[in-house]
Design a protein around this motif. Structure first.
Motif, short mmCIF file in Angstrom:
data_model
loop_
_atom_site.label_atom_id
_atom_site.label_comp_id
_atom_site.label_asym_id
_atom_site.label_seq_id
_atom_site.Cartn_x
_atom_site.Cartn_y
_atom_site.Cartn_z
N CYS A 83 0.83 -1.20 0.00
CA CYS A 83 0.00 0.00 0.00
C CYS A 83 0.86 1.25 0.00
N TYR A 84 1.36 1.59 -1.19
CA TYR A 84 2.20 2.78 -1.26
C TYR A 84 1.60 3.85 -2.17
N CYS A 85 0.35 3.69 -2.58
CA CYS A 85 -0.25 4.68 -3.49
C CYS A 85 -0.12 6.08 -2.90
N PRO A 86 0.24 7.07 -3.74
CA PRO A 86 0.36 8.43 -3.23
C PRO A 86 -0.95 8.90 -2.60
N THR A 87 -2.07 8.56 -3.23
CA THR A 87 -3.37 8.82 -2.61
C THR A 87 -4.18 7.54 -2.67
N CYS A 88 -4.51 7.03 -1.52
CA CYS A 88 -5.29 5.80 -1.43
C CYS A 88 -6.72 6.09 -1.89
N PHE A 89 -7.37 5.11 -2.51
CA PHE A 89 -8.75 5.33 -2.98
C PHE A 89 -9.67 5.81 -1.86
N VAL A 90 -9.37 5.40 -0.65
CA VAL A 90 -10.26 5.74 0.46
C VAL A 90 -10.07 7.21 0.89
N GLU A 117 -9.47 9.58 -1.47
CA GLU A 117 -9.88 10.40 -2.61
C GLU A 117 -11.16 11.18 -2.26
N SER A 118 -11.21 12.42 -2.69
CA SER A 118 -12.47 13.14 -2.48
C SER A 118 -13.13 13.53 -3.79
N GLN A 119 -12.41 13.42 -4.90
CA GLN A 119 -13.02 13.73 -6.19
C GLN A 119 -12.68 12.65 -7.19
N PRO A 120 -13.48 11.64 -7.38
CA PRO A 120 -14.73 11.38 -6.68
C PRO A 120 -14.45 10.74 -5.32
N GLY A 144 -6.68 22.58 -0.37
CA GLY A 144 -7.47 22.54 -1.61
C GLY A 144 -6.63 22.81 -2.84
N SER A 145 -5.60 23.60 -2.67
CA SER A 145 -4.74 23.95 -3.80
C SER A 145 -3.89 22.78 -4.25
#
Lengths: 48, 315, 355
Positions: B218-225, B227-230, C288-289
């Motif tokens: 689990c090294y993803c820069p942003t984990c799916f959980v 994410e806010s968009q979507p 946000g940026s």
């Protein structure tokens, strides 16, 4: 999905070519029938 | 075990002294019984801090992700398989690494030990195959095999699969072990029971993501959980969202998981996390004869196609 | 404190304990430690359910009784046929009074530390303050502190009354209750606990329990240090190396209060809630940026320790933001130990002061 407890007949995978209209109808009919038989999904449905 | 530690120190000091690596990643003695702390050593003089015993369960491959230095790393069987996985996935280069292999005799399950005694543990000593647990005025001795982590009990790759140095002779491998009894138990349930099984398993999850963060995959820069968009999943303790997180995470580990047990070891609530990943690991073995991280030549099943791949599920 | 305690001490026999709690349930929502898999946690007690009083401290702290992990703050509707559409409506916070039974003095003290944040004169936070004000805290003294307990070096103690309305001490099947506040008195009365105890053993037991605490931290030098020196000290790479940023420390900590606000809408009905968050996560500070002022774990680990041990004491002119419950030490999967970190910070001397 099945392993975690989603009903087997709710999930279907099929490979249908754009030339296989009859197969498409058959599969869709079968999917609808099996899902209808199960009724509305209760699992993985987020409450309010 | 003691000789392991001595050899680790000697090899690490040598690598640093000869400037073959910039740092060595290993374990230093922890402040609590049955706890060691992953650490890095940069000076040959500090190599004495390095230790090795049955409390080195954390998978050190997690500490390699995207590092640029030349690194010496201590690796037991599962760590080495995750190092290979890291190499396949371009998270580290083999040329950067000097792997000090440790033939592993299994790691202790701290929680199992704590739950097996009715006193506060002050000290735990390992002697050969025994684990001696001491409290104030109390003492209890266990066979090490009684208190192993569950993944260590069924491990068939205790020896490093890739290494540059080895600290000792390879250990014997128990190939007869039934690796998937627990998965079969779930497979034999009907769908409602399965649903309930995982519902109970997750009932006390606090969504802290320790499992994810300890996982070397689990090294993803942003984990799916995150994410806010979507936003794929809600972030409250809602049971559906919690289940969604655990199953999606498990799928992301399909064909990559080495059953190193990190997720389970770190869970503060003691959830049997391997129940999610092991089914996928079993399927990979049965359908693709695949065990993750055994070498760097073969492509993992999920990023290669073979006409003979099983497809019985496609109607 | 010795000598000045003229407080009322009540003796509660086994039957009276259960009966009293049951009586309380007509007036209060009761929370207490209950078994949960291989540990136990604070949960609302079912009718007639007894709190577990004979084991060590709960795995997670008691903070959730006032500040749940997920807390709905507002409800709203997007249905434009309704008059109040798109208007946030605060949830009713004037619920039933509640009592937290069997929390340890460390957890009780934590509410006092957290209160400075949520109940500050400028912006009192109703979602914390109201549940807090509606709570009566019935603590259980620790006669067998665990090896990682260090409450006595952060201003607390196994018999500390700070933040408690009643302090209980067990004596076999019998429970002795020291009534500390008016709230506590009202609760004892509602439970029908009124048998005066013949003697005060609290001081004696306190001394015995305090002697059993072996763990400690030294934070005496921290106040005098320059925050910037500590911030830029070359100690953090080593301290943070092992950290997995898993957040276990912050979730189990009774004094960590950070949260994240989220909206969830289903159909036309929406709710705004807050969930516990953790400074260990990169997302916590992501702006946000797209900029993240704490992009690497070293900074996040530093933030946690600096906040607890330096910023908080400096800001509120108080002791550290830690009650010494030892949970983060016990639960950290990679053995990062706040006692060691505090020691390193406390002993740190900059080569050349930047101030």
């Amino acid at each position: 999905m099945e392993h975690m407890g989603i009903e087997k007949d709710r999930l279907h995978f099929s490979w249908i070519s754009s030339a296989e209209a009859t197969k498409f109808i058959d599969v869709v009919t079968q999917v609808t029938e099996s899902v209808k038989a199960l009724g509305p999904a209760k699992k993985f449905v987020k409450a309010g | 075990m003691l000789t392991y530690a001595e050899k680790i120190r000697e090899l690490s000091a040598q690598l640093l002294r000869e400037d073959k690596v910039d740092m060595v990643i290993g374990f230093r003695k922890g402040s609590l019984p049955m706890s060691n702390e992953p650490c890095m050593v940069k000076n040959p003089g500090d190599a004495d801090k390095l230790v090795w015993d049955s409390n080195c369960g954390v998978n050190l491959a997690s500490y390699l992700t995207d590092r640029k230095e030349r690194i010496g790393i201590i690796a037991k069987g599962c760590d080495s398989r995750n190092i290979n996985t890291h190499i396949i996935e371009n998270k580290i280069k083999r040329e950067q690494l000097t792997i000090i292999g440790v033939p592993c005799t299994g790691m202790i399950d701290k929680r199992k030990v704590s739950n097996s005694v009715d006193f506060d543990i002050i000290e735990v000593i390992e002697e050969a195959d025994k684990v001696i647990v001491k409290g104030a005025g109390s003492e209890q001795t266990f066979d090490k095999k009684e208190v192993l982590r569950k993944n260590c009990e069924v491990c068939i790759h205790p020896n490093p699969v890739v290494y540059d140095e080895m600290v000792a002779e390879k250990v014997d491998i128990n190939q007869d072990v039934d690796r998937y009894a627990d998965v079969r138990e779930v497979e034999e349930m009907d769908s409602d029971d399965r649903w309930q099984y995982f519902e109970d398993l997750l009932s006390n999850c606090i969504r802290c993501y320790a499992c994810r963060n300890a996982c070397p995959l689990c090294y993803c820069p942003t984990c799916f959980v995150d994410e806010s968009q979507p936003q794929w999943l809600g972030k409250s303790t809602n049971a559906t969202d919690t289940r969604g997180f655990h199953f999606l995470r498990a799928y992301h580990c399909a064909g990559r998981c080495t059953d190193c047990g990190s997720c389970e070891t770190v869970c503060p609530m003691g959830i049997n996390m391997r129940a999610f990943t092991k089914k996928l690991e079993k399927d990979c073995l049965e359908n693709f004869e695949w065990q993750a991280g055994l070498n760097t030549e073969q492509r993992p099943p999920l990023d290669s196609f073979n006409p003979s791949d099983p497809d019985a599920f496609v109607k | 404190m010795k000598g000045q305690t003229e407080m009322k001490i009540i003796k509660i026999k086994k039957e009276a304990w259960g009966q009293g709690l049951e009586k309380l349930q007509s007036e209060f929502r009761l929370f207490g430690p209950v078994a949960d898999k291989d540990g136990f946690e604070f949960k609302e007690l079912a009718q007639g359910q007894l709190p577990v009083m004979d084991l060590g401290n709960t795995r997670l702290s008691a903070k959730s009784t006032v500040y749940p992990q997920t807390q709905v703050m507002f409800n709203y509707t997007l249905d434009e046929s309704k008059e109040d559409h798109h208007i946030m409506k605060e949830v009713d916070l004037n619920g039933q009074p509640q009592a937290v039974i069997g929390l340890r003095p460390c957890d009780a003290a934590s509410f006092q530390l957290v209160k400075r944040n949520f109940d500050n004169p400028e912006y009192p936070d109703p979602f914390w303050v109201r549940p807090y004000e509606q709570s009566t805290f019935v603590g259980l003294a620790c006669d067998n502190p665990s090896p990682t307990c260090f409450c006595t070096s952060v201003g607390g103690g196994p018999y500390s009354e700070n933040g408690l309305d009643v302090l209980l001490s067990r004596e076999g099947e019998v429970i002795l209750a020291k009534v500390i506040t008016e709230k506590g008195e009202a609760l004892a009365k509602a439970a029908g606990w009124d048998t005066d105890a013949d003697e005060n053993v609290f001081d004696e037991r306190r001394d015995a329990a305090e002697k059993k605490i072996t763990a400690k931290i030294n934070s005496d030098q921290l106040k005098g240090k320059n925050a910037n020196d500590l911030f830029s000290a070359p100690i953090w790479e080593d301290i943070a190396f092992a950290c997995l940023n898993c957040g276990t420390c912050t979730y189990s900590c009774p004094t960590c209060w950070c949260f994240d606000i989220q909206d969830e809408v289903k159909g036309t009905e929406g709710k705004r809630m807050r969930n516990w968050d953790s400074c260990m996560y990169p997302l916590f500070t992501l702006e946000g940026s797209g900029h993240n002022p704490r992009p690497v774990k070293e900074m996040r680990v530093r933030q946690r320790f600096m906040h607890k041990l330096k910023y908080y004491p400096d800001k509120y002119d108080s002791d550290v933001q830690c009650v010494g419950c030892g949970r983060c030490i016990d639960l950290c999967p990679v053995n990062i130990d706040i006692r060691d970190v505090c020691e390193t910070m406390n002993n740190y001397k900059p080569l050349k002061s930047e101030s």
